[in-house]
Write a protein that holds these residues in place. Structure first.
Motif, PDB file in Angstrom:
ATOM      1  N   THR A 149      58.398  51.398  52.978  1.00 11.86           N
ATOM      2  CA  THR A 149      57.373  52.318  52.487  1.00 11.86           C
ATOM      3  C   THR A 149      57.939  53.666  52.038  1.00 11.86           C
ATOM      4  O   THR A 149      57.264  54.407  51.333  1.00 11.86           O
ATOM      5  CB  THR A 149      56.322  52.591  53.584  1.00 11.86           C
ATOM      6  N   LEU A 173      51.238  54.787  50.849  1.00  9.02           N
ATOM      7  CA  LEU A 173      51.751  53.420  50.977  1.00  9.02           C
ATOM      8  C   LEU A 173      51.513  52.641  49.687  1.00  9.02           C
ATOM      9  O   LEU A 173      52.379  51.875  49.245  1.00  9.02           O
ATOM     10  CB  LEU A 173      51.072  52.721  52.159  1.00  9.02           C
ATOM     11  N   CYS A 209      55.199  51.648  48.612  1.00 10.31           N
ATOM     12  CA  CYS A 209      55.699  50.461  49.326  1.00 10.31           C
ATOM     13  C   CYS A 209      56.245  49.443  48.331  1.00 10.31           C
ATOM     14  O   CYS A 209      55.842  49.406  47.170  1.00 10.31           O
ATOM     15  CB  CYS A 209      54.610  49.849  50.200  1.00 10.31           C
ATOM     16  N   TYR A 246      59.181  60.090  48.943  1.00 12.28           N
ATOM     17  CA  TYR A 246      59.725  58.750  49.232  1.00 12.28           C
ATOM     18  C   TYR A 246      61.189  58.922  49.636  1.00 12.28           C
ATOM     19  O   TYR A 246      61.957  59.568  48.926  1.00 12.28           O
ATOM     20  CB  TYR A 246      59.635  57.846  48.006  1.00 12.28           C
TER      21      TYR A 246
END
Length: 583
Positions: A211, A245, A249, A510
């Motif tokens: 994720t 997410l 992800c 991220y």
């Protein structure tokens, strides 16, 4: 005698003295032909729940049978689209009826005029097994749509159209089954939303869903094909966490279900996702996303159906060999819809008024997740991440407790963390993941052999800090020995510099696994070196005054994701700063 309405109670319609309907059959109710579903039958009454408003409906109006269950239409055109709870395309409905949905709007789920460049993968004489692919077409710039034979069909191909442009309703092949019955194959099929699509095998997964969120990937990972719950009170960041997410992800496809949530939140999803560039493909994120929007002002029965519509779409793409992630926001609103309908049916209530079958419904939903070998021989998965909204942040209420029974990952959001602007507000003491041990080989190969040992040391420091803070609350921090004061300082660096993450920062929104590992490593290096000084009776105040703790708390911003070699400079800086405190 025609089948007519006997009584109306909100979304619950009753008929008298009829045996023309079957359980879970889809029906059309009233002169406006509102979509409904048969949910109870006895020798005297037939009960129907309708998925639209019943304002203006009157007893005596007719009810029409369809002979089929409530189904989702599955075919090209699902990606980049937004549907309501019963898979009606909201953009098309807005174009036809305006901003407010008209009751009885009968609009096809998929665009019947759009043509797709279809490549046929079978030829005349081939034997098609259930679930086998017979045609492909590019659905979006990143998703190749694979048209599969229904799991309920098998037969020999007796005719095939040439490759070319076809609509979803055009016949591209014809098969003959073992009974000699011919079946025309188009680009789409229908499937009952309350029935799980069959697979060849369910297989154990040893791969996490990456994720890029440190608190999840490091401390509480979820498997591809796994299940997770995000419980939290109002304002704790459930929707924000699911947005993160969905954006980051490593699933191939995202199905976002807005179930009973505020309309402005779904608007935010629509606006944000349409502007975002997918980091995996460089294309628009919407090219691999579909949205089910059933907001809090939409009919309550359709809210109950929206969860099943979303999971059916996800299973369909899983059967093509894709890894799908479902964001269900929120299952509490779905449970409240069950409670409202149950109350109108005059069923015996269980805990807090919820129906007695609430646990079985929740388990049925989460059970449809998994890592599978599909009927066409591919590997695909459905990962379910469901938000839970307990009233007053009370995790002992029935929806949270029953969800906890059926998921293996529990990301408990903490109100005090959220109000302190710590996001994601996942409480590291009350959350857990049961998948951790299954990823040992994956982490050893992809994140370094020391990743798990680093993570265990980080968890141990956080647990020790939690115990020490109980003492601090009682008698203050001044009475603690320096080694315990060091634990509190290092844990603060872990909390602020590692667990807290900024969704609006280009390098922190991220974070790849390797950077997560390097961050843990340098924090623990500081801990080890400072422990050596404390053991030699160097005052902890001297070490803190060097500013090295604050320096490491900012490391997430100072080192770009593509320049991890800069970590080497921090080891040197730690040695230099601690050497100063030793003088």
């Amino acid at each position: 005698m025609a089948n007519v309405i006997y009584s109306i109670n909100g979304p619950v319609i009753k008929l008298r003295d009829t045996k023309d309907f079957s359980m879970l059959e889809m029906v059309y109710v009233g002169n406006q032909k509102i979509i409904g579903e048969v949910i109870s039958i006895n020798d005297k009454e037939t009960t129907i729940q309708v998925y639209e408003g019943t304002t203006g409906l009157k007893p005596g109006e007719p009810v029409y049978s369809t002979g089929a269950p409530l189904c989702a239409t599955l075919g090209p055109g699902i990606m980049s689209n937004i549907f309501d709870g019963i898979e009606r395309p909201l953009r098309d409905m807005a174009a036809k009826t305006g901003a407010f949905i008209e009751v009885g709007s009968d609009i096809p789920s998929l665009d019947l005029k759009k043509k797709y460049d279809v490549t046929l993968t079978v030829k005349k004489g081939d034997h098609l097994k259930p679930g086998q692919i017979y045609a492909t077409c590019p659905e979006t710039s990143v998703i190749l749509h694979k048209c599969m034979l229904s799991p309920l069909l098998e037969g020999d191909v007796i005719s095939v159209k040439p490759d070319g442009s076809y609509t979803v309703d055009d016949v591209v092949a014809v098969i003959r089954d073992a009974d000699g019955v011919e079946h025309e194959l188009t680009l789409c099929q229908k499937w009952p939303i309350r029935t799980a699509r069959p697979v060849a095998a369910r297989i154990p997964t040893h791969r996490p869903l990456i994720t890029g969120q440190r608190v999840i990937d490091t401390l509480f990972p979820i498997a591809k094909g796994g299940t997770a719950a995000i419980p939290g009170g109002f304002g704790t960041g459930k929707t924000m966490t699911q947005h993160q997410l969905a954006k980051w992800c490593d699933a191939d496809i995202i199905v976002y279900i807005g179930c009973g949530e505020r309309g402005n939140e779904m608007t935010q999803v629509l606006e944000e996702f349409s502007e975002l560039i997918d980091p995996r493909t460089g294309k628009a994120l919407t090219d691999r996303t579909t949205l089910i929007a059933n907001t809090s002002n939409m009919p309550v029965a359709a809210r109950e159906a929206s969860i099943y519509t979303g999971i059916t779409l996800a299973e369909y793409y899983r059967d093509m060999g894709y890894h799908v992630a479902i964001m269900a926001d929120s299952t509490s609103r779905w449970a409240e819809a069950l409670r409202e309908i149950s109350g109108r049916l005059e069923e015996m209530p269980a805990e807090e008024g919820f129906p007695a079958y609430l646990p079985s419904r929740i388990s049925e939903f989460y059970e449809r997740a998994g890592y599978m070998t599909t009927l066409c021989g591919e590997e695909g998965s459905v990962t379910i991440i469901g938000a839970v909204s307990p009233q007053g942040s009370d995790f002992s209420e029935p929806v949270t407790q029953n969800t906890k029974r059926f998921v293996r990952c529990f990301w408990a959001l903490d109100k005090s963390l959220a109000y302190a602007r710590h996001y994601p507000a996942i409480n590291w003491m009350t959350s857990y993941s049961e998948y951790d041990d299954e990823f040992a080989d994956f982490y050893d190969k992809n994140a370094g052999e020391d990743f798990r040992s680093l993570k265990q040391r980080i968890s141990a420091l956080l647990a020790e800090e939690s115990n020490l803070m109980e003492i601090v609350k009682l008698i203050g921090a001044d009475v603690l020995p320096d080694d315990q004061k060091l634990v509190i300082e290092i844990a603060k660096v872990i909390r602020v510099g590692f667990l807290q993450q900024n969704a609006f920062h280009k390098d922190d929104t991220y974070v790849p696994l390797e950077k997560q590992r390097q961050m843990m490593k340098v924090i623990l290096y500081l801990n080890d070196k400072a422990s050596e000084l404390v053991a030699r009776n160097i005052p902890i105040s001297n070490i803190i005054s060097t500013g090295i703790f604050d320096r490491l708390a900012r490391i997430k911003y100072d080192i770009p994701n593509d320049k991890l070699e800069l970590f080497d400079d921090y080891y040197k800086e730690i040695d230099e700063k601690l050497a100063e405190s030793d003088r």
